[in-house]
Each structure stands twice: as structure tokens, then as C-alpha cells.
Scaffold this motif. Structure first.
Motif, mmCIF file in Angstrom:
data_model
loop_
_atom_site.group_PDB
_atom_site.id
_atom_site.type_symbol
_atom_site.label_atom_id
_atom_site.label_comp_id
_atom_site.label_asym_id
_atom_site.label_seq_id
_atom_site.Cartn_x
_atom_site.Cartn_y
_atom_site.Cartn_z
ATOM 1 N N LYS A 12 0.844 -1.322 0.156
ATOM 2 C CA LYS A 12 0.353 0.132 -0.011
ATOM 3 C C LYS A 12 0.889 0.592 -0.300
ATOM 4 O O LYS A 12 0.592 2.412 -0.657
ATOM 5 N N GLN A 13 2.235 1.229 0.556
ATOM 6 C CA GLN A 13 2.798 2.281 0.580
ATOM 7 C C GLN A 13 3.247 1.990 -0.616
ATOM 8 O O GLN A 13 3.741 3.809 -0.782
ATOM 9 N N ARG A 14 4.251 1.852 -0.825
ATOM 10 C CA ARG A 14 4.274 1.375 -1.991
ATOM 11 C C ARG A 14 3.849 1.736 -3.435
ATOM 12 O O ARG A 14 3.996 2.896 -4.420
ATOM 13 N N LEU A 15 2.553 1.534 -3.743
ATOM 14 C CA LEU A 15 1.447 2.210 -4.327
ATOM 15 C C LEU A 15 1.100 3.121 -4.122
ATOM 16 O O LEU A 15 1.245 4.965 -5.507
ATOM 17 N N VAL A 16 1.142 4.021 -3.338
ATOM 18 C CA VAL A 16 0.382 5.528 -3.123
ATOM 19 C C VAL A 16 2.193 6.266 -2.717
ATOM 20 O O VAL A 16 2.263 7.093 -3.790
ATOM 21 N N SER A 17 2.997 5.874 -3.088
ATOM 22 C CA SER A 17 4.569 6.714 -3.054
ATOM 23 C C SER A 17 4.398 6.718 -4.255
ATOM 24 O O SER A 17 4.730 7.809 -5.270
ATOM 25 N N ILE A 38 -3.936 4.340 -14.280
ATOM 26 C CA ILE A 38 -1.783 4.237 -15.085
ATOM 27 C C ILE A 38 -1.372 3.680 -13.910
ATOM 28 O O ILE A 38 -0.781 2.841 -14.747
ATOM 29 N N VAL A 39 -1.530 4.106 -13.093
ATOM 30 C CA VAL A 39 -0.290 3.407 -11.821
ATOM 31 C C VAL A 39 -0.995 1.877 -11.781
ATOM 32 O O VAL A 39 -0.494 0.709 -11.870
ATOM 33 N N ALA A 40 -2.364 1.616 -11.398
ATOM 34 C CA ALA A 40 -2.641 0.485 -11.217
ATOM 35 C C ALA A 40 -2.580 -0.296 -12.765
ATOM 36 O O ALA A 40 -1.903 -1.647 -12.293
ATOM 37 N N LYS A 41 -2.928 -0.013 -13.625
ATOM 38 C CA LYS A 41 -2.127 -0.571 -14.594
ATOM 39 C C LYS A 41 -0.802 -1.199 -14.944
ATOM 40 O O LYS A 41 -0.330 -2.462 -15.739
ATOM 41 N N LYS A 42 0.264 -0.296 -14.430
ATOM 42 C CA LYS A 42 1.469 -0.435 -14.446
ATOM 43 C C LYS A 42 1.735 -1.746 -13.387
ATOM 44 O O LYS A 42 3.105 -2.435 -13.318
ATOM 45 N N PHE A 43 1.141 -1.762 -11.962
ATOM 46 C CA PHE A 43 0.962 -3.136 -11.374
ATOM 47 C C PHE A 43 0.099 -4.017 -12.196
ATOM 48 O O PHE A 43 0.289 -5.159 -11.262
ATOM 49 N N GLY A 44 -0.379 -4.225 -12.740
ATOM 50 C CA GLY A 44 -0.680 -5.256 -13.779
ATOM 51 C C GLY A 44 -1.846 -5.683 -13.347
ATOM 52 O O GLY A 44 -2.698 -6.277 -13.705
ATOM 53 N N CYS A 45 -2.831 -4.932 -12.724
ATOM 54 C CA CYS A 45 -3.950 -4.380 -12.805
ATOM 55 C C CYS A 45 -5.285 -4.578 -14.205
ATOM 56 O O CYS A 45 -4.330 -3.238 -14.889
ATOM 57 N N ASN A 46 -5.940 -4.810 -14.212
ATOM 58 C CA ASN A 46 -7.228 -4.758 -15.024
ATOM 59 C C ASN A 46 -7.895 -3.699 -15.071
ATOM 60 O O ASN A 46 -9.038 -3.664 -14.470
ATOM 61 N N ILE A 47 -8.192 -2.836 -15.948
ATOM 62 C CA ILE A 47 -8.549 -1.585 -15.826
ATOM 63 C C ILE A 47 -8.910 -1.638 -17.037
ATOM 64 O O ILE A 47 -9.939 -0.487 -17.335
ATOM 65 N N GLU A 48 -9.146 -2.555 -18.145
ATOM 66 C CA GLU A 48 -10.485 -2.205 -18.841
ATOM 67 C C GLU A 48 -12.117 -2.099 -18.556
ATOM 68 O O GLU A 48 -12.188 -1.560 -19.611
#
Length: 65
Positions: A12-17, A38-48
């Protein structure tokens, strides 16, 4: 997959950072919600599933359809 409380807290801290860092790099030209996607996509989340709605709302694509 089960995450420990410490692992979750670190992620969570890494994501917020990462969100804060990208927001600064983009000089606050992009809405924080878009940066989060954008960050969620970078972290591998499916945002489609929400990409189209965000595009219409933020970029005003529905105005040009």
C-alpha cells in the motif's frame, strides 16, 4: 494468495508513493484518479472494465461521438 499485514502495508505504501511520484512528474496536469489508473495498470491490474467510462468522463470522448 494470502498476504501478511506487513506485506499489505508495504504494498500500500509503495502504491501511494508511486501515485504521488507520478502526479509530481506529470506536474498535476492529470487528475489524480487518472494517475491512479495508470499506476494500477503498471502494477498489473486490469482496468479495461472502467477504461471506457474514464475516457468518456475525463477526456470528453462522448462529446465527439
Amino acid at each position: 494468495m494470502v498476504f501478511s499485514e506487513n506485506s499489505f502495508r508495504r504494498n500500500k505504501q509503495r502504491l501511494v508513493s508511486e501515485i504521488n511520484s507520478m502526479q509530481e512528474r506529470l506536474s498535476y496536469l492529470v487528475d489524480i484518479r487518472v494517475v491512479a489508473l495508470i499506476v494500477a495498470k503498471k502494477f498489473g491490474c486490469n482496468i479495461e472494465r472502467i477504461h471506457e467510462k474514464v475516457s468518456r468522463t475525463v477526456l470528453g470522448f462522448s462529446d465527439y461521438a
